[in-house]
Design a protein around this motif. Structure first.
Motif, PDB file in Angstrom:
ATOM      1  N   ALA A 183       0.893  -1.214  -0.099  1.00  0.00           N
ATOM      2  CA  ALA A 183      -0.054   0.129  -0.216  1.00  0.00           C
ATOM      3  C   ALA A 183       0.857   1.247   0.015  1.00  0.00           C
ATOM      4  CB  ALA A 183      -0.692  -0.100   1.227  1.00  0.00           C
ATOM      5  N   GLU A 184       1.911   1.353   0.652  1.00  0.00           N
ATOM      6  CA  GLU A 184       2.922   2.194   0.721  1.00  0.00           C
ATOM      7  C   GLU A 184       3.461   2.767  -0.533  1.00  0.00           C
ATOM      8  OE1 GLU A 184       6.970   3.949   2.960  1.00  0.00           O
ATOM      9  OE2 GLU A 184       6.169   1.857   3.359  1.00  0.00           O
ATOM     10  N   LEU A 185       3.888   1.856  -1.360  1.00  0.00           N
ATOM     11  CA  LEU A 185       4.416   1.864  -2.629  1.00  0.00           C
ATOM     12  C   LEU A 185       3.414   2.519  -3.628  1.00  0.00           C
ATOM     13  CD1 LEU A 185       6.617   2.060  -4.704  1.00  0.00           C
ATOM     14  CD2 LEU A 185       6.108  -0.415  -5.161  1.00  0.00           C
ATOM     15  N   ALA A 186       2.252   1.837  -3.533  1.00  0.00           N
ATOM     16  CA  ALA A 186       0.971   2.429  -4.538  1.00  0.00           C
ATOM     17  C   ALA A 186       0.635   3.613  -4.211  1.00  0.00           C
ATOM     18  CB  ALA A 186      -0.076   1.226  -4.250  1.00  0.00           C
ATOM     19  N   GLU A 187       0.450   4.119  -3.019  1.00  0.00           N
ATOM     20  CA  GLU A 187       0.305   5.384  -2.473  1.00  0.00           C
ATOM     21  C   GLU A 187       0.946   6.503  -3.011  1.00  0.00           C
ATOM     22  OE1 GLU A 187      -2.000   8.630  -1.335  1.00  0.00           O
ATOM     23  OE2 GLU A 187      -2.671   6.217  -1.544  1.00  0.00           O
ATOM     24  N   ARG A 188       2.307   6.289  -2.657  1.00  0.00           N
ATOM     25  CA  ARG A 188       3.452   7.064  -3.192  1.00  0.00           C
ATOM     26  C   ARG A 188       3.413   7.358  -4.670  1.00  0.00           C
ATOM     27  NH1 ARG A 188       9.208   5.207  -1.645  1.00  0.00           N
ATOM     28  NH2 ARG A 188       9.727   7.397  -2.158  1.00  0.00           N
ATOM     29  N   ARG A 189       2.997   6.281  -5.377  1.00  0.00           N
ATOM     30  CA  ARG A 189       3.096   6.597  -6.946  1.00  0.00           C
ATOM     31  C   ARG A 189       1.820   7.140  -7.260  1.00  0.00           C
ATOM     32  NH1 ARG A 189       4.754   0.170  -8.765  1.00  0.00           N
ATOM     33  NH2 ARG A 189       6.982   0.878  -8.980  1.00  0.00           N
ATOM     34  N   ARG A 190       0.724   7.132  -6.500  1.00  0.00           N
ATOM     35  CA  ARG A 190      -0.440   7.858  -6.778  1.00  0.00           C
ATOM     36  C   ARG A 190      -0.368   9.239  -6.638  1.00  0.00           C
ATOM     37  NH1 ARG A 190      -3.131   3.131  -5.027  1.00  0.00           N
ATOM     38  NH2 ARG A 190      -3.216   3.898  -2.901  1.00  0.00           N
ATOM     39  N   GLN A 191       0.373   9.586  -5.878  1.00  0.00           N
ATOM     40  CA  GLN A 191       0.824  11.140  -5.456  1.00  0.00           C
ATOM     41  C   GLN A 191       1.675  11.662  -6.178  1.00  0.00           C
ATOM     42  OE1 GLN A 191       2.009  11.189  -1.364  1.00  0.00           O
ATOM     43  NE2 GLN A 191       0.125  10.261  -0.596  1.00  0.00           N
ATOM     44  N   VAL A 192       2.119  11.143  -7.391  1.00  0.00           N
ATOM     45  CA  VAL A 192       3.145  11.655  -8.564  1.00  0.00           C
ATOM     46  C   VAL A 192       2.622  12.404  -9.562  1.00  0.00           C
ATOM     47  CG1 VAL A 192       5.248  11.315  -9.796  1.00  0.00           C
ATOM     48  CG2 VAL A 192       5.051  10.040  -7.700  1.00  0.00           C
ATOM     49  N   PRO A 193       2.417  13.609  -9.644  1.00  0.00           N
ATOM     50  CA  PRO A 193       1.831  14.337 -10.921  1.00  0.00           C
ATOM     51  C   PRO A 193       2.660  14.003 -12.248  1.00  0.00           C
ATOM     52  CG  PRO A 193       2.562  15.940  -9.600  1.00  0.00           C
ATOM     53  CD  PRO A 193       2.874  14.667  -8.773  1.00  0.00           C
ATOM     54  N   LEU A 194       2.193  13.635 -13.287  1.00  0.00           N
ATOM     55  CA  LEU A 194       2.871  13.237 -14.563  1.00  0.00           C
ATOM     56  C   LEU A 194       2.169  13.807 -15.707  1.00  0.00           C
ATOM     57  CD1 LEU A 194       3.565   9.465 -13.940  1.00  0.00           C
ATOM     58  CD2 LEU A 194       5.053  11.464 -13.508  1.00  0.00           C
ATOM     59  N   MET A 195       2.982  14.046 -16.723  1.00  0.00           N
ATOM     60  CA  MET A 195       2.424  14.436 -17.928  1.00  0.00           C
ATOM     61  C   MET A 195       2.931  13.441 -18.993  1.00  0.00           C
ATOM     62  SD  MET A 195       1.903  18.745 -18.294  1.00  0.00           S
ATOM     63  CE  MET A 195       0.718  19.428 -17.404  1.00  0.00           C
ATOM     64  N   LEU A 196       2.116  13.192 -20.062  1.00  0.00           N
ATOM     65  CA  LEU A 196       2.378  12.237 -21.354  1.00  0.00           C
ATOM     66  C   LEU A 196       2.046  12.898 -22.379  1.00  0.00           C
ATOM     67  CD1 LEU A 196       3.427   9.537 -22.503  1.00  0.00           C
ATOM     68  CD2 LEU A 196       0.754   8.778 -22.201  1.00  0.00           C
ATOM     69  N   ALA A 197       2.929  13.021 -23.291  1.00  0.00           N
ATOM     70  CA  ALA A 197       2.680  13.547 -24.617  1.00  0.00           C
ATOM     71  C   ALA A 197       2.795  12.341 -25.712  1.00  0.00           C
ATOM     72  CB  ALA A 197       3.633  14.740 -25.213  1.00  0.00           C
ATOM     73  N   GLU A 198       1.802  12.047 -26.364  1.00  0.00           N
ATOM     74  CA  GLU A 198       1.795  10.769 -27.330  1.00  0.00           C
ATOM     75  C   GLU A 198       0.648  10.952 -28.053  1.00  0.00           C
ATOM     76  OE1 GLU A 198       2.262   7.915 -29.650  1.00  0.00           O
ATOM     77  OE2 GLU A 198       3.794   7.446 -27.932  1.00  0.00           O
ATOM     78  N   LEU A 317      12.271   4.010 -14.470  1.00  0.00           N
ATOM     79  CA  LEU A 317      12.911   5.053 -14.477  1.00  0.00           C
ATOM     80  C   LEU A 317      12.023   6.123 -13.747  1.00  0.00           C
ATOM     81  CD1 LEU A 317      14.118   5.889 -18.255  1.00  0.00           C
ATOM     82  CD2 LEU A 317      15.576   5.832 -15.934  1.00  0.00           C
ATOM     83  N   LEU A 318      10.754   6.102 -13.876  1.00  0.00           N
ATOM     84  CA  LEU A 318       9.873   6.932 -13.096  1.00  0.00           C
ATOM     85  C   LEU A 318       9.939   6.653 -11.626  1.00  0.00           C
ATOM     86  CD1 LEU A 318       6.307   5.993 -14.815  1.00  0.00           C
ATOM     87  CD2 LEU A 318       7.601   8.373 -14.826  1.00  0.00           C
ATOM     88  N   ASP A 319      10.302   5.311 -11.160  1.00  0.00           N
ATOM     89  CA  ASP A 319      10.478   5.116  -9.830  1.00  0.00           C
ATOM     90  C   ASP A 319      11.858   6.089  -9.371  1.00  0.00           C
ATOM     91  OD1 ASP A 319       8.309   3.646  -9.345  1.00  0.00           O
ATOM     92  OD2 ASP A 319       9.352   1.657  -9.424  1.00  0.00           O
ATOM     93  N   ARG A 320      12.870   5.950 -10.268  1.00  0.00           N
ATOM     94  CA  ARG A 320      14.171   6.155  -9.887  1.00  0.00           C
ATOM     95  C   ARG A 320      13.961   8.105  -9.583  1.00  0.00           C
ATOM     96  NH1 ARG A 320      18.344   5.650 -14.369  1.00  0.00           N
ATOM     97  NH2 ARG A 320      17.977   3.643 -14.175  1.00  0.00           N
TER      98      ARG A 320
END
Length: 325
Positions: A183-198, A317-320
């Motif tokens: 749960a901790e890892l999932a929650e940390r990832r959910r809090q990361v604001p990202l953008m994708l151009a594709e 890379l996202l995690d890093r």
């Protein structure tokens, strides 16, 4: 005809929002391919082809090129183009030797015309609807009154080899993200604001699906670099007016390289230089990642690069960049 010399001479400055397309023909219809995907152009010699039974109409077999056996695809048959009346002087067909997605393949076409330098701003979008119904083209451009369709060679190879699209299937978790993340890892990832151009609707939806399964659900998507750039500029202006830390609005940008309006290299350069957001990591996720393209990515300040369709490497890379304090 090798493309090495041309590649050294063109687009010496990265991030100019230009590309070179090779115009080629299937019958009387003009099509285009990004020169960066071309390794060389060779005459078609049927005696140098090994036919493979059960390969389908478009899968001719393999062709021997410089001691290496490559898959040979009849592009006209794959696009289901109807045969046109033969000309009085039959033209000798040629093979485009292409490299992308870490693979090399040959495509049989009827002929080539010339290389055009164009701006991505002049490339017309394929609508999302048409992109889903006819995903074999990434856009079109009008040159000298002639409409040139830009072929999505990656999608064509994936149609022939379904293994190419498996990384976009969430039936199996991406490497680096457990099937049942804590749960901790999932929650940390959910809090990361990202953008994708594709620009590809199919690939864009696939990336959202897989990154979401890995926990990266706070992801805004854009159909090209121009739309993404405008959104980032707006975020920056609002953060400055509110006196807020910009990293709360955006942590990282993922971008394709080939896109109408504004390509990924130009987007990266403008983020880093024009907006001064050097602290925002930009990852290039593209089928064009080669040693030469890596140099160009680094020239515009990209922080990382991953070759499609290597989603597991993208998650790592996202995690890093996003989870390490």
């Amino acid at each position: 005809m090798t493309m090495a010399t041309q590649k050294q001479e063109i687009l010496l400055e990265s991030g100019t929002n230009e590309m070179e397309i090779m115009e080629f023909y299937l019958g009387s219809q003009a099509f285009g391919i990004n020169v960066h995907k071309l390794r060389e152009i060779i005459p078609y010699d049927g005696t140098n082809v090994t036919r493979l039974p059960g390969g389908g109409d478009s899968m001719i077999g393999t062709i021997l090129v410089r001691g290496r056996s490559l898959t040979l695809i009849d592009l006209g048959k794959h696009l289901r183009r109807k045969a046109e009346p033969a000309a009085a002087e039959p033209q000798r067909r040629i093979v485009l030797i292409c490299e992308f997605n870490r693979t090399v393949n040959g495509f049989l076409v009827d002929g080539v015309n010339q290389i055009h330098r164009v701006s991505w701003k002049d490339v017309n979008h394929i609508s999302d609807f048409l992109g889903r119904q006819h995903p074999r083209f990434t856009g079109s451009i009008s040159i000298d009154g002639k409409e040139i369709l830009i072929v999505d060679f990656e999608h064509i190879v994936a149609e022939i080899d379904p293994e190419m699209v498996k990384p976009y299937d969430v039936s199996e978790p991406a490497a680096g993200s457990p099937a049942n993340p804590v749960a901790e890892l999932a929650e940390r990832r959910r809090q990361v604001p990202l953008m994708l151009a594709e620009d590809s609707a199919i690939i864009r939806e696939g990336i959202v699906r897989v990154l979401g399964a890995a926990g990266y659900t706070n992801l805004k998507t854009f159909v090209d670099g121009e739309e993404c750039y405008r959104a980032i500029r707006g975020l920056q202006q609002r953060a400055q007016q509110a006196g807020e830390d910009f990293s709360r609005s955006l942590k990282l940008v993922i971008s394709d390289i080939e896109m109408p309006e504004m390509d990924g290299l130009t987007l990266c350069r403008k983020i880093k230089q024009d907006l001064g957001l050097e602290q925002v990591p930009v990852l290039m996720f593209s089928s064009l990642i080669t040693d030469q393209m890596i140099v160009r990515c680094e020239e515009v300040g990209a922080d990382g690069y991953v070759s499609k369709p290597q989603i597991p490497e993208l998650v790592e890379l996202l995690d890093r960049y996003c989870l390490q304090d």
